[in-house]
Design an enzyme around this catalytic site. Structure first.
Site, PDB file in Angstrom:
ATOM      1  N   LEU A  84      21.597 -20.018  26.890  1.00 34.61           N
ATOM      2  CA  LEU A  84      22.934 -19.444  27.034  1.00 34.61           C
ATOM      3  C   LEU A  84      23.087 -18.270  26.086  1.00 34.61           C
ATOM      4  O   LEU A  84      22.541 -18.282  24.992  1.00 34.61           O
ATOM      5  CB  LEU A  84      24.005 -20.480  26.661  1.00 34.61           C
ATOM      6  CG  LEU A  84      24.325 -21.591  27.646  1.00 34.61           C
ATOM      7  CD1 LEU A  84      25.271 -22.582  26.995  1.00 34.61           C
ATOM      8  CD2 LEU A  84      24.944 -21.010  28.908  1.00 34.61           C
ATOM      9  N   ASP A 114      33.653 -26.850  28.544  1.00 32.74           N
ATOM     10  CA  ASP A 114      33.372 -28.151  27.919  1.00 32.74           C
ATOM     11  C   ASP A 114      32.709 -27.953  26.566  1.00 32.74           C
ATOM     12  O   ASP A 114      32.326 -26.840  26.213  1.00 32.74           O
ATOM     13  CB  ASP A 114      32.584 -29.079  28.854  1.00 32.74           C
ATOM     14  CG  ASP A 114      31.320 -28.473  29.410  1.00 32.74           C
ATOM     15  OD1 ASP A 114      30.818 -27.514  28.815  1.00 32.74           O
ATOM     16  OD2 ASP A 114      30.820 -28.976  30.441  1.00 32.74           O
ATOM     17  N   LYS A 116      30.160 -27.711  23.540  1.00 31.65           N
ATOM     18  CA  LYS A 116      28.731 -27.453  23.405  1.00 31.65           C
ATOM     19  C   LYS A 116      28.182 -28.504  22.462  1.00 31.65           C
ATOM     20  O   LYS A 116      28.398 -28.466  21.254  1.00 31.65           O
ATOM     21  CB  LYS A 116      28.480 -26.052  22.844  1.00 31.65           C
ATOM     22  CG  LYS A 116      27.004 -25.694  22.840  1.00 31.65           C
ATOM     23  CD  LYS A 116      26.800 -24.226  22.571  1.00 31.65           C
ATOM     24  CE  LYS A 116      25.365 -23.786  22.797  1.00 31.65           C
ATOM     25  NZ  LYS A 116      24.364 -24.566  22.086  1.00 31.65           N
ATOM     26  N   LYS A 294      32.020 -21.930  31.879  1.00 29.94           N
ATOM     27  CA  LYS A 294      31.228 -21.617  33.070  1.00 29.94           C
ATOM     28  C   LYS A 294      32.172 -21.212  34.196  1.00 29.94           C
ATOM     29  O   LYS A 294      33.211 -21.860  34.371  1.00 29.94           O
ATOM     30  CB  LYS A 294      30.440 -22.856  33.524  1.00 29.94           C
ATOM     31  CG  LYS A 294      29.436 -23.334  32.509  1.00 29.94           C
ATOM     32  CD  LYS A 294      29.123 -24.816  32.638  1.00 29.94           C
ATOM     33  CE  LYS A 294      28.568 -25.293  31.315  1.00 29.94           C
ATOM     34  NZ  LYS A 294      28.616 -26.737  31.156  1.00 29.94           N
TER      35      LYS A 294
HETATM   36  S1  IVH Z   1      25.467 -25.263  30.152  1.00 29.06           S
HETATM   37  C1  IVH Z   1      22.283 -22.353  32.467  1.00 29.06           C
HETATM   38  N1  IVH Z   1      26.951 -26.877  28.763  1.00 29.06           N
HETATM   39  O1  IVH Z   1      23.235 -25.301  24.883  1.00 29.06           O
HETATM   40  C2  IVH Z   1      22.753 -22.891  31.156  1.00 29.06           C
HETATM   41  N2  IVH Z   1      24.874 -26.219  27.835  1.00 29.06           N
HETATM   42  O2  IVH Z   1      22.347 -22.697  23.952  1.00 29.06           O
HETATM   43  C3  IVH Z   1      23.453 -24.180  31.309  1.00 29.06           C
HETATM   44  N3  IVH Z   1      24.421 -27.225  25.645  1.00 29.06           N
HETATM   45  O3  IVH Z   1      20.093 -25.377  26.339  1.00 29.06           O
HETATM   46  C4  IVH Z   1      23.837 -24.717  30.001  1.00 29.06           C
HETATM   47  N4  IVH Z   1      26.248 -28.421  25.534  1.00 29.06           N
HETATM   48  O4  IVH Z   1      21.114 -27.604  25.590  1.00 29.06           O
HETATM   49  C5  IVH Z   1      25.799 -26.193  28.799  1.00 29.06           C
HETATM   50  N5  IVH Z   1      28.375 -28.350  27.697  1.00 29.06           N
HETATM   51  C6  IVH Z   1      27.222 -27.661  27.725  1.00 29.06           C
HETATM   52  C7  IVH Z   1      26.281 -27.735  26.696  1.00 29.06           C
HETATM   53  C8  IVH Z   1      25.122 -26.980  26.764  1.00 29.06           C
HETATM   54  C9  IVH Z   1      25.124 -28.110  24.932  1.00 29.06           C
HETATM   55  C10 IVH Z   1      23.134 -26.651  25.196  1.00 29.06           C
HETATM   56  C11 IVH Z   1      22.037 -26.751  26.200  1.00 29.06           C
HETATM   57  C12 IVH Z   1      21.469 -25.371  26.288  1.00 29.06           C
HETATM   58  C13 IVH Z   1      21.966 -24.741  25.048  1.00 29.06           C
HETATM   59  C14 IVH Z   1      22.036 -23.265  25.167  1.00 29.06           C
END
Ligand code: IVH
Length: 676
Positions: A84, A114, A116, A294
């Site tokens: 991300l 949501d 992180k 998102k």
């Molecule tokens: S969405 C296409 N949602 O953050 C990318 N990622 O820095 C979809 N992560 O590798 C990721 N919480 O391990 C998403 N609620 C959340 C998240 C999340 C933690 C982590 C995930 C990702 C990293 C990127």
């Protein structure tokens, strides 16, 4: 051949156990006791032992972990697991939403936001509703196959629930350990003499990378879904169209998904969510380091696509870091108002959660010893909310070869007197140590005491060092000319300085004075209690231990400490000084009755004119107010008593014209006493 009956019983037991796992680990709402669960589990184990043909890798009995692996095989993700992009502030967030609007040709995008979560990113794969594989993110293209370990994660469904299950489903999410489970795990590790983890993320990542699935099974891991890889349906009508539908769909299939999620109708709504969650960050059950927003529509997500690194439809809004690594340059010893020698870390300045940190507390001698902190070490510092930054740990790998163990001083660095160990603390034994005087005055003006905003601690230090301030009471006789002698003290600052003192003189209630004295164990709450029961400092000073102990939240230690304070010669001198300089707030039971109808002078309006013997006008007014009366500034018919002192002026003539009652100071004192 096994009978249909047995096959059906096994299937029923498996379905029931998975149902109860879901109730317990996902919904946090179990419907049977642990004992009942264990009985079902044992029955299934027995059946499986007797009938090896029943074997199924996704049986709930397999969650305890299988044979250790020699290593993890690589797993190539069918769809790349992107990373991300990060926004370090809201400007970056708004810039992102503009790019989204441009990319879509509309600024009407909604966002699914949501937390992180701070764990390990992972993909879990289901074919026809059955768990078949789990792989770490790795470099996004190829990860490690951790299927055996993930099977032990109790909140991960091994068989999907519900009627509409995709033919193929890839769920992305985070493996985490909750703060509570983390604390318990470390406790267990410590007791067993095993490695203690630095934080929940390390513990989660380390556990998933265990070669022995039985070890992974013993770790309180949880999987939280937040996204999708490939999804294929037999009935395309069921296909999800938004992020929200997908998350709700995953819940329906038995997954735990990121909690606290919210659909945000605008960029501003995401910003509000970010601030809100930031404030609650530390009270959430698990660690988060930001918010992920998102684009809600999956159609729009497809239209926006990806850059080389990250989706164009999602952004991580990061909270300010709360920890940082830096170098310990020196250990300074501060002497507090009670003489305690407190070690302070002088750090190479490092940005942390929006401020530059260059000092951190080291608590006490024991803390330095326990962590074997040495000058030159690289340390991890943490800032949480308003609290003073703390040194959490030392990076032993980064220790310079010549770093010497720290030797805590056994003399006071300010006056050179002997310092003695007193429980956890080391104290300077010299009652007249100048450091104590300075710190006492600093405490007196601080928020914990009189709260004199505008009286800076640097200035207090200088004035005390030069002997201009010998006690806190000297603040009230400070003259502007004395301040203006100092370089750096301009006309305006001097005025602000004196105005802050004057304000305290006018307005400070008795409890602030009591709290400002810095009596050990007497904080705001106790000071308020004392002020509500004693008329002034003198009355408090005369209270016996027994009387004090009879008060709410005053125990023997506090009572002893108050008594000890008022016994000292210095305290008596100080109290006399407060009276001399006319800073004499009053309290007592009548202060409690303030404004209530049965206060003795309730509703009575006083006005003072001329100078009063023995008492300033402010004090006199405070005495009236403490008994429920009020004081007026101008003569009017509303005034009940005109108290005329020496050289009373035109107010008396005016009062006579209006036919008001004019009394002298003696009569005023009588009125006060009658009202007791
Ligand atoms: S969405 C296409 N949602 O953050 C990318 N990622 O820095 C979809 N992560 O590798 C990721 N919480 O391990 C998403 N609620 C959340 C998240 C999340 C933690 C982590 C995930 C990702 C990293 C990127």
């Amino acid at each position: 051949m096994i009978s249909r009956e047995i096959r059906e019983r096994a299937a029923k037991l498996r379905a029931d156990l998975e149902y109860h796992n879901h109730r317990y680990y996902v919904l946090d709402d179990p419907v049977i006791s642990d004992e009942e669960y264990d009985n079902l589990f044992r029955e299934l184990q027995a059946l499986e032992r007797e009938h090896p043909e029943l074997d199924d890798p996704n049986s709930p009995t397999r969650r305890v972990g299988g044979e250790p692996a020699a290593g993890f095989s690589p797993y190539e993700h069918a769809e790349r697991m992107y990373s991300l992009d990060n926004a370090m502030d809201l400007d970056a967030w708004y810039a992102f939403t503009e790019r989204v609007a441009k990319g879509l040709g509309t600024d009407g995008a909604e966002y699914w936001a949501d937390p992180k979560m701070d764990g390990l990113a992972l993909e879990v794969i289901y074919e026809r509703g059955r768990f078949v594989r789990a792989a770490t993110r790795g470099d996004g293209l190829v990860g490690e196959d951790v299927t055996g370990n993930m099977r032990t994660v109790m909140n991960l469904p091994l068989t999907l629930r519900g009627g509409s299950v995709p033919r193929l489903l890839e769920v992305r999410g985070e493996v985490i350990i909750s703060n509570r489970d983390f604390a318990a795990l470390n406790e267990r590790q410590r007791e067993a003499g095993e490695k203690v983890f630095a934080n929940p993320r390390n513990a989660a990542a380390g556990s998933i990378r265990q070669l022995d699935p039985r070890v992974a099974a013993s770790r309180p891991l949880r999987f939280m879904g937040y996204g999708l890889g490939r999804v294929e349906w037999d009935q395309p009508l069921f296909a999800w169209t938004t992020q929200r539908e997908a998350m709700e769909g995953l819940k329906g299939l038995g997954f735990a998904v990121a909690p606290e999620a919210r659909l945000c109708g605008s960029a501003d709504a995401v910003a509000a969510y970010f601030r809100e969650l930031g404030e609650r960050r530390e009270s959430l059950p698990f660690e988060i380091d930001g918010v992920v927003a998102k684009v809600n529509s999956l159609e729009m997500q497809r239209a926006l696509g990806f850059t080389a690194r990250a989706p164009r439809w999602a952004l991580a809004l990061k909270f300010p870091a709360m920890q940082a690594r830096t170098r310990l340059d020196a250990i300074r010893i501060q002497v507090g108002r009670t003489g305690v020698l407190t070690p302070v870390a002088e750090l190479a300045p490092v940005p942390l959660a929006g401020v530059i940190v260059s000092n951190a507390t080291l608590h006490n001698k024991g803390y330095i010893e326990e962590h074997d902190l040495r000058v030159g070490d690289t340390v991890l510092v943490q800032r949480a909310g308003d609290v003073i930054p703390q040194v959490l740990s030392v990076d032993l790998d980064a220790r310079p070869a010549d770093a010497e163990p720290y030797v805590f001083p056994d003399t006071c660095p300010v006056c050179g007197s002997q310092a003695r160990e007193d429980g956890e603390a080391v104290r300077c034994a010299n009652e007249t140590c100048p450091a104590k005087t300075v710190q006492r005055i600093i405490h007196f003006v601080s928020k914990a005491g009189l709260d004199m905003e505008g009286v800076g601690r640097r200035w207090v230090e200088r004035l005390a060092r030069d002997g201009v301030l010998e006690t806190s009471a000297d603040l009230f006789t400070l003259e502007k000319t004395a301040l203006l002698r100092y370089e750096g003290m301009g006309d305006k600052s001097a005025e602000n300085f004196l105005a802050a003192i004057a304000k305290a003189r006018e307005e400070a209630p008795l409890w602030r004075l009591i709290a400002g004295l810095g009596i050990r164990h007497v904080g705001e709450q106790t000071a308020r209690t004392l002020a509500a029961h004693y008329a002034d400092l003198e009355a408090l000073g005369e209270a016996t231990r027994e009387e004090l102990q009879a008060l709410e939240d005053v125990g023997p230690i506090v009572a002893e400490s108050i008594h000890f304070f008022f016994e000292s010669e210095d305290a008596l001198t100080l109290i006399e000084r407060f009276r001399e300089v006319g800073f004499w707030p009053t309290g007592g039971p009548s202060a409690l009755a303030e404004a209530t109808e049965d206060a003795p002078l309730a509703g009575k309006v006083f006005i003072f004119t001329g100078s009063l013997p023995d008492m300033s006008r402010t004090e006199a007014e405070a005495l009236v107010e403490a008994r429920g009366g009020t004081s007026a500034k101008a003569i009017s018919k509303k005034v009940d008593y005109v108290v005329a002192g020496e050289k009373a002026g035109s107010k008396v003539a005016k009062a006579q014209k209006l036919g008001l009652e004019i009394i002298d100071f003696e009569r005023f004192m009588e009125l006060l006493h009658e009202s007791e």
